[in-house]
Scaffold this motif. Structure first.
Motif, PDB file in Angstrom:
ATOM      1  N   ARG A 159      34.775  -2.059 -66.689  1.00 37.90           N
ATOM      2  CA  ARG A 159      33.706  -1.290 -67.350  1.00 37.90           C
ATOM      3  C   ARG A 159      32.667  -2.223 -67.964  1.00 37.90           C
ATOM      4  O   ARG A 159      31.458  -1.977 -67.847  1.00 37.90           O
ATOM      5  CB  ARG A 159      34.299  -0.365 -68.421  1.00 37.90           C
ATOM      6  N   ILE A 175      27.835   3.502 -64.708  1.00 41.39           N
ATOM      7  CA  ILE A 175      29.015   2.904 -65.341  1.00 41.39           C
ATOM      8  C   ILE A 175      30.291   3.619 -64.894  1.00 41.39           C
ATOM      9  O   ILE A 175      31.289   2.979 -64.548  1.00 41.39           O
ATOM     10  CB  ILE A 175      28.888   2.949 -66.875  1.00 41.39           C
ATOM     11  N   THR A 193      28.752  -2.407 -66.854  1.00 42.65           N
ATOM     12  CA  THR A 193      27.787  -2.068 -67.897  1.00 42.65           C
ATOM     13  C   THR A 193      26.646  -3.081 -67.970  1.00 42.65           C
ATOM     14  O   THR A 193      25.488  -2.723 -68.225  1.00 42.65           O
ATOM     15  CB  THR A 193      28.487  -1.983 -69.271  1.00 42.65           C
ATOM     16  N   THR A 229      32.729   1.574 -62.429  1.00 41.97           N
ATOM     17  CA  THR A 229      33.999   1.123 -62.997  1.00 41.97           C
ATOM     18  C   THR A 229      35.169   1.535 -62.113  1.00 41.97           C
ATOM     19  O   THR A 229      36.060   0.732 -61.810  1.00 41.97           O
ATOM     20  CB  THR A 229      34.193   1.694 -64.413  1.00 41.97           C
TER      21      THR A 229
END
Length: 472
Positions: A349, A363, A353, A367
């Protein structure tokens, strides 16, 4: 001139001695170190482009995925002729034929310059249609066009730089080849934010930075040949007139064309598959693709250190050194990927980001996609190393089959089947699923090759004496 010639001759003999007698593990690390740095930095500038372009918005971020198909094409052309020439040059140098080596080098170098010029002219003329063909939506199209126009201008420099890099590696000059690519890559990382933000060029600035950096890499690498420091010479008069030699270069390099060609097609297919879920989904796939490429610089770099070792020793019939080098490279690559896999899964993550500029959709999708791929990183060294080794040793048909598996034969169907049942998650899982299938499909090729080495060793007249001597 005599000084240069004697220096080149000494360099050639020293190169041959190292390849055939230096401890295999140490040799691979020494050759793979510079190429690992090269791979890391050259992929880092692609990541930096995504990072800076992402600040222009989600559609601009997604445009990097569309234009990446062009980079993959440059790679396909450069690596096809570069890897084909590298293999032929290594064989020529190992037998002491510098003239033949220069002919293969010159033929590949000037051929890709011609292809690059044609690509630039046609690509710029039909740029709007080309971007649509590669998966640009109407909201992505203006960014993709502005970016790609300048990138297309760099085609002759980018393609020929790949070839020169391979030629220098064939001569054992991996450290010098690193200088040229490093100069261009670092310049690109510095120029991109300056042109995008300080000079307010927007996404076009990223394309201009790419053009300038590729030209600088070309100049730095070509200068080495101009000064007569290389064993091989790049001359128009050395271009081959024998169609069989073009065929040999293309045949050996064809796995690179297969691999990079499928990379282009798979990226375009990925753009189409992610398109129905919005620009954010395309942008997320772009981010993950660049991150994974960067993470695999270690395995690719170490493998490139193993390849000349394999080629020289295959020509010298020292099959035990090939076997030792192969398993050493597998072991080092696997250990590296275990560590990278764990860290990537934990910090997926946070990694995504950095390149999302706060877009929650990027995101979320990114992820999940990155974690899916991280979970199977450990499987990838064996099929990457096997495919590249097969190509290096001239097993073009086997290498082409292996090159087509991950991004083509397995990945394309996954992109059709899985999203039908899982939606955008199916797009995210597709590459990981293809990697698992590729791993199992590669194992019979490994087993077959090891049996081949055993057969060749047993067929050698002095194999018994050689084995006994080695044990003593």
């Amino acid at each position: 001139m005599l000084g240069h010639q004697s220096s080149a001759a000494l360099g050639k003999e020293e190169q041959r001695r190292r390849m055939l007698s230096e401890p295999v593990g140490r040799l691979i690390i020494s050759l793979g170190g510079p190429t690992t740095v090269i791979m890391a930095v050259t992929t880092l500038y692609l990541i930096s482009n995504v990072y800076f372009v992402s600040k222009l918005g989600t559609s601009a971020n997604a445009a990097t995925s569309v234009v990446f198909v062009i980079f993959a094409f440059f790679n396909a052309v450069g690596y096809t002729f570069g890897r084909g020439a590298e293999s032929k040059i290594e064989i020529s140098l190992s037998s002491g034929d510098d003239t033949e080596a220069s002919r293969f080098a010159s033929t590949s170098f000037f051929t890709v310059i011609f292809i690059g010029i044609v690509t630039a002219v046609l690509g710029i003329k039909y740029v709007v249609g080309l971007m649509r063909l590669l998966g640009a939506t109407e909201s992505i199209l203006p960014y993709a066009v502005d970016y790609s126009r300048h990138v297309l201008f760099s085609a002759p420099f980018a393609c020929s730089a790949f070839v020169m890099n391979n030629i220098l590696r064939a001569e054992g000059k991996a450290a010098y080849s690193m200088r040229g690519l490093l100069c261009g890559s670092l310049l690109n990382i510095v120029l991109t934010p300056v042109l995008i933000f300080s000079l307010k060029m927007g996404i076009a600035g990223a394309g201009v930075a790419m053009l300038v950096s590729q030209f600088v890499s070309f100049v730095v690498l070509y200068e080495y040949f101009l000064r007569g420091k290389s064993i091989t010479k790049l001359r128009l008069t050395s271009i081959s007139r024998d169609p069989r030699e073009y065929y040999d270069i293309f045949r050996i390099g064809s796995p690179s064309l297969t691999r990079q060609g499928f990379s282009s097609l798979s990226t375009a297919a990925l753009n189409y598959a992610a398109g129905p879920y919005g620009d954010a989904a395309i942008a997320a796939m772009s981010v993950v693709s660049r991150v994974v490429m960067f993470l695999f610089a270690i395995v690719t770099g170490i493998t490139q250190g193993f390849l000349p070792v394999a080629a020289y020793n295959y020509g010298a019939k020292q099959y035990a050194r090939i076997r030792e080098g192969f398993w050493f490279t597998i072991k080092i690559g696997s250990l590296c990927m275990i560590a990278i896999s764990v860290l990537t899964y934990i910090f997926a993550r946070e990694i995504v980001t950095v390149f999302s500029y706060g877009d929650a959709a990027i995101i979320g999708v990114g992820t999940f996609t990155l974690r899916c791929q991280a979970a199977v990183f450990i499987l990838q060294p064996i099929f990457i190393i096997t495919e590249m080794m097969m190509q290096e040793l001239g097993f073009a048909a086997r290498a082409s089959v292996l090159a087509s598996l991950r991004q083509g034969i397995f990945f394309m169907p996954m992109l059709v089947i899985l999203p039908a049942f899982m939606g955008v998650d199916g797009v995210a899982v597709s590459q990981a699923a293809a990697n698992v299938l590729t791993f199992f499909a590669t194992l019979p090729f490994v087993r077959s090759f090891m049996k081949l080495l055993d057969t060749k060793e047993k067929a050698m007249p002095d194999s018994t004496e050689t084995t006994a001597s080695a044990k003593n």
